[in-house]
Design a protein around this motif. Structure first.
Motif, PDB file in Angstrom:
ATOM      1  N   PRO A   1      -3.539   1.296  -3.997  1.00  0.00           N
ATOM      2  CA  PRO A   1      -3.876   2.303  -2.868  1.00  0.00           C
ATOM      3  C   PRO A   1      -3.869   2.089  -1.507  1.00  0.00           C
ATOM      4  O   PRO A   1      -4.137   0.766  -1.382  1.00  0.00           O
ATOM      5  CB  PRO A   1      -5.114   2.992  -3.504  1.00  0.00           C
ATOM      6  N   LYS A   2      -3.434   2.876  -0.809  1.00  0.00           N
ATOM      7  CA  LYS A   2      -3.613   2.356   0.646  1.00  0.00           C
ATOM      8  C   LYS A   2      -4.730   2.067   1.248  1.00  0.00           C
ATOM      9  O   LYS A   2      -5.710   2.757   0.826  1.00  0.00           O
ATOM     10  CB  LYS A   2      -2.729   3.478   1.586  1.00  0.00           C
ATOM     11  N   GLY A   3      -4.945   0.900   2.008  1.00  0.00           N
ATOM     12  CA  GLY A   3      -6.148   0.602   2.709  1.00  0.00           C
ATOM     13  C   GLY A   3      -6.143  -0.842   2.726  1.00  0.00           C
ATOM     14  O   GLY A   3      -6.205  -1.637   1.442  1.00  0.00           O
TER      15      GLY A   3
ATOM     16  N   GLY B   1       0.736  -1.322   0.039  1.00  0.00           N
ATOM     17  CA  GLY B   1      -0.162  -0.046  -0.095  1.00  0.00           C
ATOM     18  C   GLY B   1       0.903   1.302  -0.159  1.00  0.00           C
ATOM     19  O   GLY B   1       0.265   2.187   0.335  1.00  0.00           O
ATOM     20  N   GLY B   2       1.901   1.270  -0.568  1.00  0.00           N
ATOM     21  CA  GLY B   2       2.867   2.468  -0.664  1.00  0.00           C
ATOM     22  C   GLY B   2       4.097   2.493   0.487  1.00  0.00           C
ATOM     23  O   GLY B   2       4.141   3.582   0.922  1.00  0.00           O
ATOM     24  N   SER B   3       4.457   1.184   0.749  1.00  0.00           N
ATOM     25  CA  SER B   3       5.571   1.090   1.896  1.00  0.00           C
ATOM     26  C   SER B   3       6.923   2.154   1.437  1.00  0.00           C
ATOM     27  O   SER B   3       7.179   2.112   0.259  1.00  0.00           O
ATOM     28  CB  SER B   3       6.161  -0.172   1.911  1.00  0.00           C
TER      29      SER B   3
ATOM     30  N   LEU C   1     -11.706   0.661   8.190  1.00  0.00           N
ATOM     31  CA  LEU C   1     -11.350  -0.523   9.235  1.00  0.00           C
ATOM     32  C   LEU C   1     -12.750  -1.293   9.269  1.00  0.00           C
ATOM     33  O   LEU C   1     -13.904  -0.946   8.871  1.00  0.00           O
ATOM     34  CB  LEU C   1     -10.745  -0.041  10.652  1.00  0.00           C
ATOM     35  N   MET C   2     -12.547  -2.581  10.219  1.00  0.00           N
ATOM     36  CA  MET C   2     -13.856  -3.354  10.378  1.00  0.00           C
ATOM     37  C   MET C   2     -14.305  -4.158   8.943  1.00  0.00           C
ATOM     38  O   MET C   2     -15.202  -4.697   8.998  1.00  0.00           O
ATOM     39  CB  MET C   2     -14.886  -2.821  10.979  1.00  0.00           C
ATOM     40  N   GLU C   3     -13.316  -3.948   8.047  1.00  0.00           N
ATOM     41  CA  GLU C   3     -13.571  -4.627   6.779  1.00  0.00           C
ATOM     42  C   GLU C   3     -13.658  -6.102   6.820  1.00  0.00           C
ATOM     43  O   GLU C   3     -14.711  -6.621   6.071  1.00  0.00           O
ATOM     44  CB  GLU C   3     -12.702  -4.295   5.682  1.00  0.00           C
ATOM     45  N   ASP C   4     -13.077  -6.790   7.713  1.00  0.00           N
ATOM     46  CA  ASP C   4     -13.303  -8.333   7.944  1.00  0.00           C
ATOM     47  C   ASP C   4     -14.300  -8.650   8.500  1.00  0.00           C
ATOM     48  O   ASP C   4     -15.105  -9.668   8.324  1.00  0.00           O
ATOM     49  CB  ASP C   4     -12.024  -8.795   8.636  1.00  0.00           C
TER      50      ASP C   4
ATOM     51  N   GLN D   1      -6.418  -3.089  -0.806  1.00  0.00           N
ATOM     52  CA  GLN D   1      -5.340  -4.001  -0.966  1.00  0.00           C
ATOM     53  C   GLN D   1      -5.634  -5.380  -1.083  1.00  0.00           C
ATOM     54  O   GLN D   1      -5.254  -6.143  -2.436  1.00  0.00           O
ATOM     55  CB  GLN D   1      -4.208  -3.733  -0.085  1.00  0.00           C
ATOM     56  N   MET D   2      -6.722  -5.884  -0.478  1.00  0.00           N
ATOM     57  CA  MET D   2      -6.874  -7.375  -0.530  1.00  0.00           C
ATOM     58  C   MET D   2      -7.861  -7.507  -1.614  1.00  0.00           C
ATOM     59  O   MET D   2      -7.686  -8.719  -2.251  1.00  0.00           O
ATOM     60  CB  MET D   2      -7.543  -7.827   0.713  1.00  0.00           C
TER      61      MET D   2
END
Length: 224
Positions: free
Chosen positions: A56-58, A36-38, A158-161, A62-63
């Motif tokens: 893009p970050k997030g 995500g842009g390390s 957040l809480m995507e899982d 990313q997944m």
């Protein structure tokens, strides 16, 4: 084939261990690291062991992007600080062959032990088993067809899982495997076990009460 998707951001200290574990599994698999842009050496290290793509970050973005370019019929989403069991992929394939659409593993902390952390992992596994609500550190796996049918991860900060598992609970046949997956206790060590636990429960409650996710993310960031 199982496609293993690992979202990362500045994880040079952790990424190599999980990739070595995965590469040592003598079974057909595909390993995709989604960066995500390390700004550290994460990409350089990961490139030695896996296919690396940029996103893009997030974590949700990313997944989803990792799933988009993957080739496996089964998707397995891992955190970079996970510690897997030797027969993990075989257990996933066995569960899918039995008719399950998705699931996760039984959680434990591999780098720090205390009665309180054992309580956290125990109750996390009970939640997953009986409420069918999973978090990403439990190693969520899902049939590609089901993942695509439900629209993948919702693009939230957040809480995507947790949100994904709520949809799976309604539309899929899920299972918690007895096989173990280790996760790092680093967040609990850094933030304090009890304080971090209370924070996680507070965030979860806000989400269940339908507080706007942007506000929850802001509260989480401020408290952290």
């Amino acid at each position: 084939m199982v496609s293993i998707i690992i979202p990362v951001l500045n994880e040079e200290k952790n990424i190599e261990k999980i990739l070595i574990q995965l590469n040592n599994l003598e079974i057909s698999k595909e390993i995709i690291v989604v960066d995500g842009g390390s700004t550290d050496n994460t990409v350089l290290i990961a490139s030695k062991y896996a296919k690396v793509i940029s996103s893009p970050k997030g974590r949700a973005k990313q997944m989803n992007n990792g799933a988009l370019i993957s080739k496996g019929e089964i998707l397995w989403f891992l955190h970079c600080d996970s510690k897997i069991s030797e027969g993990s992929i075989e257990s996933i394939e066995k569960a899918i062959s039995k008719g399950y659409d998705a699931g996760c593993f039984s959680l434990y902390f591999y780098d720090y032990s205390s009665p309180f952390l054992k309580y956290i992992s125990y109750t996390s596994n009970l939640r997953a088993k009986y409420l069918k609500l999973y978090f990403g550190d439990q190693g969520i796996f899902i049939k590609r067809s089901v993942f695509e049918d439900i629209g993948g991860y919702k693009d939230i900060p957040l809480m995507e899982d947790f949100e994904l598992s709520m949809r799976l609970k309604k539309r899929a046949n899920t299972v918690v495997l007895k096989d173990k997956i280790g996760t790092s206790a680093r967040r609990f060590i850094e933030g304090g076990p009890f304080k971090t636990f209370l924070l996680m429960q507070y965030i979860k409650l806000l989400y269940i009460l339908n507080v706007p996710i942007e506000k929850i993310a802001s509260i989480y960031k401020d408290i952290r």
